[in-house]
Design a protein around this motif. Structure first.
Motif, PDB file in Angstrom:
ATOM      1  N   LEU A 127       0.836  -1.198   0.000  1.00 30.45           N
ATOM      2  CA  LEU A 127       0.000   0.000   0.000  1.00 30.45           C
ATOM      3  C   LEU A 127       0.872   1.250   0.000  1.00 30.45           C
ATOM      4  CD1 LEU A 127      -2.746   1.438   0.275  1.00 30.45           C
ATOM      5  CD2 LEU A 127      -2.530   1.178   2.763  1.00 30.45           C
ATOM      6  N   TYR A 128       1.885   1.276   0.838  1.00 29.62           N
ATOM      7  CA  TYR A 128       2.781   2.418   0.944  1.00 29.62           C
ATOM      8  C   TYR A 128       3.512   2.659  -0.382  1.00 29.62           C
ATOM      9  CZ  TYR A 128       6.013   5.666   3.220  1.00 29.62           C
ATOM     10  OH  TYR A 128       6.726   6.781   3.589  1.00 29.62           O
ATOM     11  N   ASP A 129       3.995   1.573  -0.990  1.00 29.93           N
ATOM     12  CA  ASP A 129       4.711   1.714  -2.260  1.00 29.93           C
ATOM     13  C   ASP A 129       3.788   2.217  -3.364  1.00 29.93           C
ATOM     14  OD1 ASP A 129       7.053   0.874  -1.105  1.00 29.93           O
ATOM     15  OD2 ASP A 129       6.946  -1.177  -1.889  1.00 29.93           O
ATOM     16  N   MET A 130       2.542   1.751  -3.351  1.00 29.17           N
ATOM     17  CA  MET A 130       1.595   2.199  -4.357  1.00 29.17           C
ATOM     18  C   MET A 130       1.336   3.699  -4.231  1.00 29.17           C
ATOM     19  SD  MET A 130      -2.294   0.839  -5.098  1.00 29.17           S
ATOM     20  CE  MET A 130      -1.754  -0.779  -5.637  1.00 29.17           C
ATOM     21  N   VAL A 131       1.137   4.168  -3.002  1.00 25.08           N
ATOM     22  CA  VAL A 131       0.918   5.602  -2.784  1.00 25.08           C
ATOM     23  C   VAL A 131       2.148   6.380  -3.221  1.00 25.08           C
ATOM     24  CG1 VAL A 131       0.511   7.385  -1.048  1.00 25.08           C
ATOM     25  CG2 VAL A 131      -0.709   5.211  -0.899  1.00 25.08           C
ATOM     26  N   ARG A 132       3.331   5.882  -2.905  1.00 26.80           N
ATOM     27  CA  ARG A 132       4.559   6.599  -3.248  1.00 26.80           C
ATOM     28  C   ARG A 132       4.729   6.717  -4.759  1.00 26.80           C
ATOM     29  NH1 ARG A 132       9.705   3.921  -0.849  1.00 26.80           N
ATOM     30  NH2 ARG A 132       9.056   2.299  -2.330  1.00 26.80           N
TER      31      ARG A 132
END
Length: 310
Positions: free
Chosen positions: A69-74
């Motif tokens: 999730l964090y990587d997708m947002v980034r």
């Protein structure tokens, strides 16, 4: 231009707040309401985002707690040319999401656990891209402050029932107070509606451009809207003034007519996204720009083609 809209909104909501104060307590009530509104506007600018996140029990996550999730947002934030926002997860079975923050440098994206479990990877990317579009358009300050002041207007209108709006002080009396309790929140809701509807259409377009997948966003909107009518969001039901923050109206228990809804009809939004997809000549799926899921929702087996990420 976005700051000009915010100033106009604050002026309108402050005037409405003062008007209710006048109806409750005459000139004295109006002066008190002005002082309260001034302090509230200043407080809301700096703290309304934190208040909304606490209201929904959102917990911040990082690359270690929710890596995919964090990587997708980034990656989507990079696509949008935005600083990395904070990422929050709300323990809520209703699929939904919102963004908040006074500017792109102090922004946050919050998604529910229900959203993660309901949509696939491409659809989740579409939802996040939509929220990042709100951040890029500076909608988050506008919408979060609206939620704060609209809630205060509703409380002030309800307060009229206890004061009785004394006529001796220039007020409106008991009957007027009852009418005010109904009309005050309605007026605040109309302001929210005017702001939110156009913002959602523009964020849909912006999200489709950021993520490059308008059809995935359209599919996510349909899934979220269907689930929102079946799965209650109790925090939103207790705080309806914040409903316009979400990508889909979270008030599952309310059958609001389209005319007074803070959100455009999902059918209209989907139709616009389908037309946009044709204009764009097709789009690459988000799965091609993000890594395979490896975080807390992926389990021991790959969910690239099934489960909440498949």
């Amino acid at each position: 231009m976005s700051y000009f809209r915010t100033a106009i909104l604050l002026a309108a909501m402050t005037a409405l707040f003062m008007g209710i104060g006048f109806l409750i307590g005459g000139q004295t009530g109006m002066i008190i309401a002005l002082l309260i509104a001034g302090g509230m506007n200043l407080w809301a600018y700096w703290n309304s985002d934190k208040m909304v996140l606490r209201m929904y029990g959102a917990r911040e996550v990082d690359a270690a707690a929710a890596p995919e999730l964090y990587d997708m947002v980034r990656q989507l934030a990079d696509n949008a040319g935005l600083p990395m926002p904070k990422v929050y997860i709300m323990e809520n079975p209703q699929p939904n999401a919102f963004a908040t923050g006074r500017n792109p440098e102090n922004a946050a994206v919050a998604v529910t656990t229900g959203l993660i479990q309901t949509v696939n990877r491409d659809e989740l990317a579409g939802v996040i891209a939509h929220e990042l579009a709100h951040i890029r358009h500076h909608d988050t300050l506008l919408m979060t402050i609206t939620a704060t002041i609209a809630g205060a207007i509703s409380m002030l209108a309800n307060f009229a029932m206890f004061t009785g709006g004394s006529r001796d002080n220039g007020g409106i009396g008991v009957i007027g107070s009852i009418a005010l309790m109904i009309l005050g929140p309605l007026a605040a809701g109309l302001v929210q509606m005017a702001i939110s509807r156009t913002r959602e259409y523009e964020a849909d377009r912006g999200g489709a451009e950021i993520g490059g997948q308008p059809l995935s966003l359209a599919s996510a909107l349909q899934k979220i809207a269907g689930a929102a009518h079946r799965i209650p969001n109790m925090a939103a039901e207790r705080n309806p003034a914040s409903a316009h923050l979400f990508i889909i109206n979270p008030l599952s228990g309310m059958r609001v007519d389209k005319l007074f809804s803070t959100h455009p009809a999902v059918e209209d939004r989907v139709a616009r996204l389908v037309a946009l997809s044709k204009e764009m000549g097709g789009a690459q799926p988000a799965s091609q720009m993000t890594a395979e899921p490896t975080g807390p929702w992926s389990g021991s087996q790959s969910r690239a083609s099934r489960g909440p990420w498949g």
